[in-house]
Motif scaffolding. Structure first.
Motif, short mmCIF file in Angstrom:
data_model
loop_
_atom_site.label_atom_id
_atom_site.label_comp_id
_atom_site.label_asym_id
_atom_site.label_seq_id
_atom_site.Cartn_x
_atom_site.Cartn_y
_atom_site.Cartn_z
N ALA A 93 1.44 -3.99 14.30
CA ALA A 93 0.20 -4.64 14.76
C ALA A 93 0.26 -6.14 14.49
CB ALA A 93 -1.01 -4.02 14.07
N ALA A 94 0.79 -6.53 13.34
CA ALA A 94 0.91 -7.94 12.98
C ALA A 94 1.89 -8.64 13.92
CB ALA A 94 1.38 -8.08 11.53
N PHE A 95 3.02 -7.98 14.18
CA PHE A 95 4.05 -8.52 15.07
C PHE A 95 3.50 -8.74 16.49
CE2 PHE A 95 7.13 -6.54 18.20
CZ PHE A 95 7.76 -7.73 18.55
N ILE A 96 2.83 -7.73 17.04
CA ILE A 96 2.30 -7.86 18.40
C ILE A 96 1.20 -8.92 18.46
CG2 ILE A 96 1.17 -6.69 20.34
CD1 ILE A 96 4.02 -5.76 20.02
N ALA A 97 0.43 -9.06 17.38
CA ALA A 97 -0.59 -10.13 17.33
C ALA A 97 0.09 -11.50 17.44
CB ALA A 97 -1.41 -10.04 16.04
N LYS A 98 1.26 -11.65 16.80
CA LYS A 98 2.01 -12.91 16.89
C LYS A 98 2.54 -13.12 18.30
CE LYS A 98 3.22 -12.81 12.03
NZ LYS A 98 4.11 -12.08 11.12
N VAL A 99 3.00 -12.05 18.93
CA VAL A 99 3.48 -12.14 20.31
C VAL A 99 2.32 -12.59 21.21
CG1 VAL A 99 4.40 -10.86 22.29
CG2 VAL A 99 5.27 -10.37 20.00
N LYS A 100 1.18 -11.92 21.05
CA LYS A 100 -0.02 -12.28 21.84
C LYS A 100 -0.42 -13.72 21.61
CE LYS A 100 -3.74 -9.72 21.48
NZ LYS A 100 -4.51 -9.48 22.70
N GLY A 101 -0.26 -14.18 20.37
CA GLY A 101 -0.63 -15.55 20.03
C GLY A 101 0.36 -16.59 20.52
N GLY A 102 1.42 -16.15 21.16
CA GLY A 102 2.38 -17.08 21.74
C GLY A 102 3.38 -17.64 20.73
N ASN A 103 3.60 -16.95 19.63
CA ASN A 103 4.58 -17.40 18.64
C ASN A 103 5.96 -17.51 19.31
OD1 ASN A 103 6.66 -17.33 16.61
ND2 ASN A 103 5.13 -16.63 15.14
N PRO A 104 6.52 -18.74 19.35
CA PRO A 104 7.77 -18.97 20.09
C PRO A 104 8.94 -18.12 19.59
CG PRO A 104 7.20 -20.88 18.72
CD PRO A 104 6.02 -19.95 18.69
N LYS A 105 8.88 -17.73 18.31
CA LYS A 105 9.96 -16.92 17.75
C LYS A 105 10.07 -15.57 18.49
CE LYS A 105 9.32 -16.60 13.39
NZ LYS A 105 9.33 -16.60 11.90
N PHE A 106 8.93 -15.11 19.01
CA PHE A 106 8.89 -13.78 19.60
C PHE A 106 8.67 -13.81 21.11
CE2 PHE A 106 7.17 -12.94 15.18
CZ PHE A 106 8.35 -12.40 14.70
N LYS A 107 9.02 -14.94 21.75
CA LYS A 107 8.67 -15.04 23.17
C LYS A 107 9.37 -14.00 24.05
CE LYS A 107 11.76 -18.83 24.63
NZ LYS A 107 12.46 -19.12 23.34
N PHE A 140 9.43 -11.03 23.62
CA PHE A 140 8.70 -9.76 23.56
C PHE A 140 7.39 -9.80 24.33
CE2 PHE A 140 11.36 -9.81 19.78
CZ PHE A 140 11.92 -8.54 19.80
N SER A 141 7.17 -10.86 25.14
CA SER A 141 5.87 -11.00 25.79
C SER A 141 5.53 -9.78 26.65
CB SER A 141 5.82 -12.27 26.62
OG SER A 141 6.89 -12.29 27.53
N LYS A 142 6.58 -9.12 27.16
CA LYS A 142 6.36 -7.91 27.96
C LYS A 142 5.58 -6.85 27.18
CE LYS A 142 10.04 -5.50 29.63
NZ LYS A 142 11.30 -5.32 30.39
N LEU A 143 5.85 -6.76 25.88
CA LEU A 143 5.13 -5.79 25.04
C LEU A 143 3.65 -6.11 25.00
CD1 LEU A 143 7.26 -5.24 21.78
CD2 LEU A 143 6.68 -3.53 23.50
N ALA A 144 3.32 -7.39 24.81
CA ALA A 144 1.91 -7.78 24.75
C ALA A 144 1.25 -7.62 26.12
CB ALA A 144 1.78 -9.21 24.26
N ASN A 145 2.00 -7.91 27.18
CA ASN A 145 1.44 -7.79 28.52
C ASN A 145 1.04 -6.37 28.86
OD1 ASN A 145 1.91 -10.51 28.76
ND2 ASN A 145 3.74 -10.29 30.02
N THR A 146 1.82 -5.40 28.38
CA THR A 146 1.49 -4.01 28.72
C THR A 146 0.17 -3.60 28.08
OG1 THR A 146 2.77 -3.16 26.87
CG2 THR A 146 3.88 -3.23 29.00
N LEU A 147 -0.29 -4.31 27.06
CA LEU A 147 -1.58 -3.98 26.47
C LEU A 147 -2.69 -4.15 27.49
CD1 LEU A 147 -1.47 -5.66 22.94
CD2 LEU A 147 -0.91 -3.31 23.54
N ASN A 148 -2.47 -5.04 28.46
CA ASN A 148 -3.49 -5.30 29.47
C ASN A 148 -3.24 -4.58 30.78
OD1 ASN A 148 -4.90 -7.09 27.73
ND2 ASN A 148 -3.28 -8.59 28.12
#
Length: 142
Positions: A102-116, A118-126
């Motif tokens: 949950a913490a990791f995906i929150a960082k992805v959602k927040g646009g943390n460049p380290k995890f860019k 993985f944006s596909k993971l955050a996008n599937t939430l929507n």
């Protein structure tokens, strides 16, 4: 000193708006991330975690992490999985617990460049949540 302690207690008293809890299927959102997810996104997050947690033991191991990396079209070697775990495995257990996911995906959602990657993971939430489709199916068959 003692008076510092007293002040600390007051500062950390939760404001009522933080009291709301996100819970789905027995998974609870870490309190510090409850404002990062809508209830629907949280359901989707849990569903995603359960999909990746192939053996259903409530944690993601290196092999399950490799599957995520593979789906993200990233390097999914064992070394890459270990490296990823080092970034997100906050308690150093070598496994990804739901709270850490949950913490990791929150960082992805927040646009943390380290995890860019993985944006596909955050996008599937929507995307249309699986749970919504299931609900619609249930409604159809009274």
């Amino acid at each position: 000193s003692m008076d510092d302690l007293g002040v600390g207690v007051d500062i950390n008293k939760k404001k009522p708006k933080d009291e709301h809890k996100l819970e789905y299927n027995g998974y609870v959102c870490p309190q510090e991330y409850v404002n990062e997810y809508t209830p629907m996104e949280f359901e989707e997050l849990v569903t995603q975690f359960e999909v990746y947690d192939v053996d259903g033991n409530g944690t993601l191991d290196g092999f399950e992490i490799q599957k995520i990396l593979h789906e993200m079209e990233m390097d999914f070697s064992i070394d890459a999985a270990k490296e990823f775990l080092e970034e997100v495995d906050e308690d150093g257990s070598g496994l990804l617990e739901f709270a850490e996911f949950a913490a990791f995906i929150a960082k992805v959602k927040g646009g943390n460049p380290k995890f860019k990657g993985f944006s596909k993971l955050a996008n599937t939430l929507n995307a249309t949540p699986v749970s919504l489709l299931e609900d619609q199916a249930k409604q159809r068959d009274f």
